[in-house]
Scaffold this motif. Sequence first.
Motif, PDB file in Angstrom:
ATOM      1  N   ILE A  21      56.857  39.316  38.815  1.00  0.00           N
ATOM      2  CA  ILE A  21      55.935  39.555  39.925  1.00  0.00           C
ATOM      3  C   ILE A  21      54.921  40.633  39.573  1.00  0.00           C
ATOM      4  CG2 ILE A  21      55.764  40.249  42.343  1.00  0.00           C
ATOM      5  CD1 ILE A  21      58.613  39.182  42.728  1.00  0.00           C
ATOM      6  N   ILE A  22      55.405  41.751  39.060  1.00  0.00           N
ATOM      7  CA  ILE A  22      54.532  42.881  38.714  1.00  0.00           C
ATOM      8  C   ILE A  22      54.621  43.114  37.216  1.00  0.00           C
ATOM      9  CG2 ILE A  22      54.050  45.330  39.054  1.00  0.00           C
ATOM     10  CD1 ILE A  22      55.226  45.143  41.815  1.00  0.00           C
ATOM     11  N   ASN A  23      53.475  43.144  36.557  1.00  0.00           N
ATOM     12  CA  ASN A  23      53.424  43.411  35.124  1.00  0.00           C
ATOM     13  C   ASN A  23      53.701  44.887  34.851  1.00  0.00           C
ATOM     14  OD1 ASN A  23      52.629  40.705  34.383  1.00  0.00           O
ATOM     15  ND2 ASN A  23      50.602  41.184  35.207  1.00  0.00           N
ATOM     16  N   LYS A  24      53.940  45.207  33.593  1.00  0.00           N
ATOM     17  CA  LYS A  24      54.258  46.585  33.237  1.00  0.00           C
ATOM     18  C   LYS A  24      53.092  47.537  33.434  1.00  0.00           C
ATOM     19  CE  LYS A  24      57.681  47.671  32.138  1.00  0.00           C
ATOM     20  NZ  LYS A  24      58.860  48.025  32.979  1.00  0.00           N
ATOM     21  N   ASP A  25      51.868  47.010  33.485  1.00  0.00           N
ATOM     22  CA  ASP A  25      50.716  47.883  33.743  1.00  0.00           C
ATOM     23  C   ASP A  25      50.464  48.079  35.230  1.00  0.00           C
ATOM     24  OD1 ASP A  25      49.778  45.404  34.455  1.00  0.00           O
ATOM     25  OD2 ASP A  25      48.040  45.417  33.128  1.00  0.00           O
ATOM     26  N   GLY A  26      51.332  47.514  36.081  1.00  0.00           N
ATOM     27  CA  GLY A  26      51.190  47.686  37.521  1.00  0.00           C
ATOM     28  C   GLY A  26      50.403  46.597  38.217  1.00  0.00           C
ATOM     29  N   SER A  27      49.822  45.680  37.459  1.00  0.00           N
ATOM     30  CA  SER A  27      49.044  44.593  38.072  1.00  0.00           C
ATOM     31  C   SER A  27      49.974  43.475  38.533  1.00  0.00           C
ATOM     32  CB  SER A  27      48.021  44.050  37.073  1.00  0.00           C
ATOM     33  OG  SER A  27      48.678  43.494  35.939  1.00  0.00           O
ATOM     34  N   PHE A  28      49.531  42.751  39.548  1.00  0.00           N
ATOM     35  CA  PHE A  28      50.311  41.626  40.035  1.00  0.00           C
ATOM     36  C   PHE A  28      50.045  40.400  39.164  1.00  0.00           C
ATOM     37  CE2 PHE A  28      49.921  44.269  43.865  1.00  0.00           C
ATOM     38  CZ  PHE A  28      51.258  44.348  44.241  1.00  0.00           C
ATOM     39  N   ASN A  29      51.078  39.630  38.937  1.00  0.00           N
ATOM     40  CA  ASN A  29      50.965  38.457  38.078  1.00  0.00           C
ATOM     41  C   ASN A  29      50.398  37.287  38.881  1.00  0.00           C
ATOM     42  OD1 ASN A  29      51.165  37.046  35.712  1.00  0.00           O
ATOM     43  ND2 ASN A  29      53.291  37.613  35.340  1.00  0.00           N
ATOM     44  N   ILE A  30      49.189  37.463  39.366  1.00  0.00           N
ATOM     45  CA  ILE A  30      48.523  36.469  40.201  1.00  0.00           C
ATOM     46  C   ILE A  30      47.111  36.254  39.671  1.00  0.00           C
ATOM     47  CG2 ILE A  30      47.633  35.967  42.515  1.00  0.00           C
ATOM     48  CD1 ILE A  30      49.975  37.586  43.633  1.00  0.00           C
ATOM     49  N   LYS A  31      46.735  35.011  39.518  1.00  0.00           N
ATOM     50  CA  LYS A  31      45.404  34.657  39.042  1.00  0.00           C
ATOM     51  C   LYS A  31      44.628  33.977  40.161  1.00  0.00           C
ATOM     52  CE  LYS A  31      43.012  31.956  35.477  1.00  0.00           C
ATOM     53  NZ  LYS A  31      43.189  31.035  34.324  1.00  0.00           N
ATOM     54  N   ARG A  32      43.450  34.496  40.455  1.00  0.00           N
ATOM     55  CA  ARG A  32      42.621  33.930  41.519  1.00  0.00           C
ATOM     56  C   ARG A  32      41.583  32.983  40.930  1.00  0.00           C
ATOM     57  NH1 ARG A  32      43.685  39.160  43.129  1.00  0.00           N
ATOM     58  NH2 ARG A  32      44.441  39.404  45.263  1.00  0.00           N
ATOM     59  N   ILE A  33      41.366  31.875  41.611  1.00  0.00           N
ATOM     60  CA  ILE A  33      40.319  30.930  41.221  1.00  0.00           C
ATOM     61  C   ILE A  33      39.480  30.617  42.449  1.00  0.00           C
ATOM     62  CG2 ILE A  33      41.680  29.930  39.349  1.00  0.00           C
ATOM     63  CD1 ILE A  33      42.290  27.567  41.169  1.00  0.00           C
ATOM     64  N   GLY A  34      38.258  30.149  42.195  1.00  0.00           N
ATOM     65  CA  GLY A  34      37.368  29.840  43.309  1.00  0.00           C
ATOM     66  C   GLY A  34      36.816  31.106  43.943  1.00  0.00           C
ATOM     67  N   GLY A  35      36.103  30.940  45.023  1.00  0.00           N
ATOM     68  CA  GLY A  35      35.558  32.092  45.741  1.00  0.00           C
ATOM     69  C   GLY A  35      34.208  32.537  45.245  1.00  0.00           C
ATOM     70  N   GLY A  36      33.775  32.011  44.077  1.00  0.00           N
ATOM     71  CA  GLY A  36      32.455  32.367  43.572  1.00  0.00           C
ATOM     72  C   GLY A  36      32.437  33.746  42.953  1.00  0.00           C
ATOM     73  N   LEU A  37      31.313  34.058  42.345  1.00  0.00           N
ATOM     74  CA  LEU A  37      31.127  35.349  41.675  1.00  0.00           C
ATOM     75  C   LEU A  37      30.036  36.126  42.390  1.00  0.00           C
ATOM     76  CD1 LEU A  37      31.838  37.169  39.232  1.00  0.00           C
ATOM     77  CD2 LEU A  37      29.961  36.060  37.996  1.00  0.00           C
ATOM     78  N   SER A  38      30.324  37.332  42.763  1.00  0.00           N
ATOM     79  CA  SER A  38      29.340  38.182  43.426  1.00  0.00           C
ATOM     80  C   SER A  38      29.203  39.484  42.663  1.00  0.00           C
ATOM     81  CB  SER A  38      29.770  38.481  44.876  1.00  0.00           C
ATOM     82  OG  SER A  38      30.935  39.277  44.891  1.00  0.00           O
ATOM     83  N   SER A  39      28.156  40.234  42.978  1.00  0.00           N
ATOM     84  CA  SER A  39      27.944  41.516  42.299  1.00  0.00           C
ATOM     85  C   SER A  39      29.080  42.481  42.607  1.00  0.00           C
ATOM     86  CB  SER A  39      26.600  42.122  42.744  1.00  0.00           C
ATOM     87  OG  SER A  39      26.583  42.314  44.155  1.00  0.00           O
ATOM     88  N   ARG A  40      29.653  42.356  43.804  1.00  0.00           N
ATOM     89  CA  ARG A  40      30.771  43.230  44.166  1.00  0.00           C
ATOM     90  C   ARG A  40      31.983  42.955  43.274  1.00  0.00           C
ATOM     91  NH1 ARG A  40      32.260  46.442  48.353  1.00  0.00           N
ATOM     92  NH2 ARG A  40      34.456  46.542  48.915  1.00  0.00           N
ATOM     93  N   ASN A  41      32.248  41.663  43.021  1.00  0.00           N
ATOM     94  CA  ASN A  41      33.348  41.318  42.129  1.00  0.00           C
ATOM     95  C   ASN A  41      33.087  41.836  40.716  1.00  0.00           C
ATOM     96  OD1 ASN A  41      34.703  39.993  44.172  1.00  0.00           O
ATOM     97  ND2 ASN A  41      33.776  38.020  43.717  1.00  0.00           N
TER      98      ASN A  41
END
Length: 311
Positions: A21-41
């Motif tokens: 669930i949680i990688n050793k660097d503290g990030s969640f093991n979740i990949k997001r797709i879709g939603g488009g790309l914005s300058s905020r992202n």
Amino acid sequence: MFKQSQDPGLGEKYFKHTKRIINKDGSFNIKRIGGGLSSRNTFHYLINISWIKFLLIVFAGFISVNLLFAILYHLAGVKNLVNAEAQNELQSFLNTFFFSVQTFATVGYGGMHPSGIISNIIASIESMTGILSFALATGLLYGRFSKPSAKIIFSDKAIITSFKDGKALMFRVANARPNVMMEMEANAMMTFLDKKNNQFTRKYYPLKLEIKFIYFFPLPWTIVHQIDEDSPLFGKTESDLKELEAEMLVMIKGFDDSFSQTVITRNSYQYDEIEWDLKFVRAFSTDESGETIVDLEKLSETEKINQKDGN
């Protein structure tokens, strides 16, 4: 009897086997797709990536932009750049590239300069591009340096060892920076994977900690969960944890005095990162002058339990 917790926001039912669930660097093991790309992202991506990736992107962008303008100058005619024309094409192109770098960085040595409308238009566009690019890079650098981030390190392994009249699950954390952190709070949760009818169901169980809050954090903190009748680990063996694909989720929260903000860090320990019948080696000592010395290299160091006295 231990009680199952509600889904903490990580999902319960899956139709395929999932990674940790949680990688050793503290990030969640979740990949997001879709939603488009914005300058905020894009901004958040550049703020949060590692320094090596960030510097590589900046360097690649710098080279790419100057190559693009060097090609434009070359297409407009090297003769329209005073002192840029050379005896061979390669040297001429290199001269246009270095002129592009000088223009982009608004250095302007004067050895080469544009002549003619087209070359001056290209140089004007590049100058504006350079000013905006450096302004953007400055903002990103400030954002990266000013972003409050915890450098809380975890022991490589958790251990299950003798504690009081039974057993306890333990791991250690420490502040790797000399800054002052206080009002530290720890929370831990154990997850088991239930595999039935081609469906994978995660079950979450909160872990009661002996001490979940400390006022000050100058020394390594050993976080302890006693394994008693109210623990989801009660009666479980090492093979049981492997079968259940157990994973302990950990969240540490504290107040960073340098930034005057609360910082949060995460980690997890899978069943194969939990070792049995060991104890942690003391990670701090006192020197001759009476000063306490913390050895972060010993944070994950363990030794076997003395079977005679149980410690």
